[in-house]
Design a protein around this motif. Structure first.
Motif, short mmCIF file in Angstrom:
data_model
loop_
_atom_site.label_atom_id
_atom_site.label_comp_id
_atom_site.label_asym_id
_atom_site.label_seq_id
_atom_site.Cartn_x
_atom_site.Cartn_y
_atom_site.Cartn_z
N ASP A 1 51.76 46.48 -31.39
CA ASP A 1 51.60 47.56 -30.41
C ASP A 1 50.80 47.13 -29.19
O ASP A 1 51.12 47.51 -28.06
CB ASP A 1 50.98 48.79 -31.07
N ILE B 1 60.38 47.60 -36.64
CA ILE B 1 60.01 47.89 -38.02
C ILE B 1 61.12 48.69 -38.71
O ILE B 1 61.53 48.38 -39.84
CB ILE B 1 58.68 48.66 -38.07
N THR C 1 58.06 48.19 -31.03
CA THR C 1 57.46 47.80 -32.31
C THR C 1 57.96 48.71 -33.42
O THR C 1 58.35 48.24 -34.50
CB THR C 1 55.93 47.86 -32.22
N TYR C 2 57.95 50.02 -33.17
CA TYR C 2 58.45 50.95 -34.17
C TYR C 2 59.94 50.71 -34.46
O TYR C 2 60.38 50.76 -35.62
CB TYR C 2 58.25 52.39 -33.70
N MET D 1 55.94 43.50 -42.03
CA MET D 1 55.86 44.75 -41.25
C MET D 1 54.41 45.19 -41.06
O MET D 1 54.07 45.79 -40.03
CB MET D 1 56.67 45.85 -41.94
N LEU D 2 53.54 44.88 -42.01
CA LEU D 2 52.11 45.18 -41.84
C LEU D 2 51.55 44.39 -40.66
O LEU D 2 50.88 44.95 -39.79
CB LEU D 2 51.34 44.83 -43.11
N SER E 1 46.39 51.35 -28.77
CA SER E 1 47.38 51.11 -27.73
C SER E 1 47.32 52.21 -26.69
O SER E 1 47.04 53.38 -27.00
CB SER E 1 48.78 51.05 -28.36
N ARG F 1 44.14 46.52 -40.51
CA ARG F 1 44.17 47.30 -39.27
C ARG F 1 43.31 46.58 -38.24
O ARG F 1 42.50 45.70 -38.58
CB ARG F 1 43.63 48.72 -39.49
N LEU G 1 53.23 43.09 -38.14
CA LEU G 1 53.84 43.56 -36.90
C LEU G 1 53.23 44.88 -36.45
O LEU G 1 52.98 45.08 -35.26
CB LEU G 1 55.35 43.72 -37.10
N TRP G 2 52.96 45.77 -37.39
CA TRP G 2 52.35 47.06 -37.07
C TRP G 2 50.95 46.89 -36.50
O TRP G 2 50.55 47.59 -35.57
CB TRP G 2 52.32 47.93 -38.33
N ILE G 3 50.18 45.95 -37.03
CA ILE G 3 48.81 45.75 -36.58
C ILE G 3 48.76 45.12 -35.19
O ILE G 3 48.02 45.58 -34.31
CB ILE G 3 48.02 44.88 -37.59
#
Length: 246
Positions: free
Chosen positions: A89, A21, A17-18, A81-82, A10, A5, A84-86
């Motif tokens: 955003d 994913i 981003t969502y 995906m981890l 954001s 994390r 991209l999620w971090i």
């Protein structure tokens, strides 16, 4: 070590981003019914995965785009995906939704071309969002070099979560791709190191106009390389509980 994390909240909902994913996970799950059929998967990868030899023969250009949404296994997609999620955003927050989508697809395409240049005769199918996400990471490095990132550090039997500036984590990651690319054996499969490195560099270059509009070095001086929003604070301690032996 790998990130879990960041402390960079954001300012708006990162819809793109969502959506990216969700699209990656949806496509991955849709292919599970044929994942055990080697012939079907071989034909699918020939049609949609990136094969450098086909690109060099002026064929299969669409794979530069479609290969970005394919993954080779659960750990492959989970790791991508981890990341991209971090990091996605915050870059989307700075660029805006549609510009971020265009940026993501562009860096993914450029990373694919970097892979083609590095191994032009390869017929090994290449899949994954890693190149596009590497571009997002390069953009993050330019915009938020001192944003804190929590990483899980694993050293033999030691497991610990620590916070470090993003520039350290991202530059270590880039260095690993560069070293891996030098030592990689052509046409054997595995990790597409030069695609990662190419996407990372492309992300920095494509973010330069935005960074300059924000003031360039003045943007860094104004923000001290920190996020533009108040830093996120986590209530739980950043460490793994110790387990005593009996």
């Amino acid at each position: 070590m790998f990130p879990i994390r960041d402390h960079n909240p954001s300012g708006r909902v990162p819809y793109v981003t969502y959506a990216l994913i969700a699209a990656n996970i949806g496509i991955f799950l849709s292919l599970l019914p044929i994942s055990g059929d080697e012939n079907a998967m071989a034909q699918f990868y020939y049609d949609w995965a990136l094969l450098p030899r086909r690109i060099m023969e002026a064929d299969g250009y669409t794979a530069l785009l479609t290969s970005q949404f394919l993954h080779g296994g659960f750990m492959h997609i989970a790791g991508n995906m981890l990341f991209l999620w971090i990091f996605g955003d915050n870059v989307e927050d700075e660029m805006g939704h549609l510009p971020f989508l265009a940026f993501y697809l562009a860096t993914g395409t450029l990373s694919g071309l970097a892979h083609v240049v590095a191994d032009p005769n390869s017929l090994v199918p290449t899949v994954g969002a890693s190149g596009a996400i590497a571009g997002v990471m390069g953009s993050y490095l330019l915009l938020f070099p001192k944003a804190k990132v929590d990483i899980l550090l694993i050293f033999i039997i030691i497991f610990r979560i620590i916070s470090i500036p993003s520039w350290i984590m991202l530059m270590v990651w880039f260095g690993m791709q560069f070293i891996g690319g030098i030592g990689a054996t052509p046409d054997t499969g595995g990790v597409a190191y030069w695609a990662h490195a190419g996407g990372f560099v492309a992300g920095i270059i494509l973010t330069l106009p935005l960074w300059l509009r924000r003031g360039g070095p003045d943007f860094w001086r104004a923000t001290h390389g920190q996020p533009p929003h108040p830093e996120a604070k986590y209530a739980v301690p950043s460490s793994i509980p110790k387990v005593k032996r009996k």
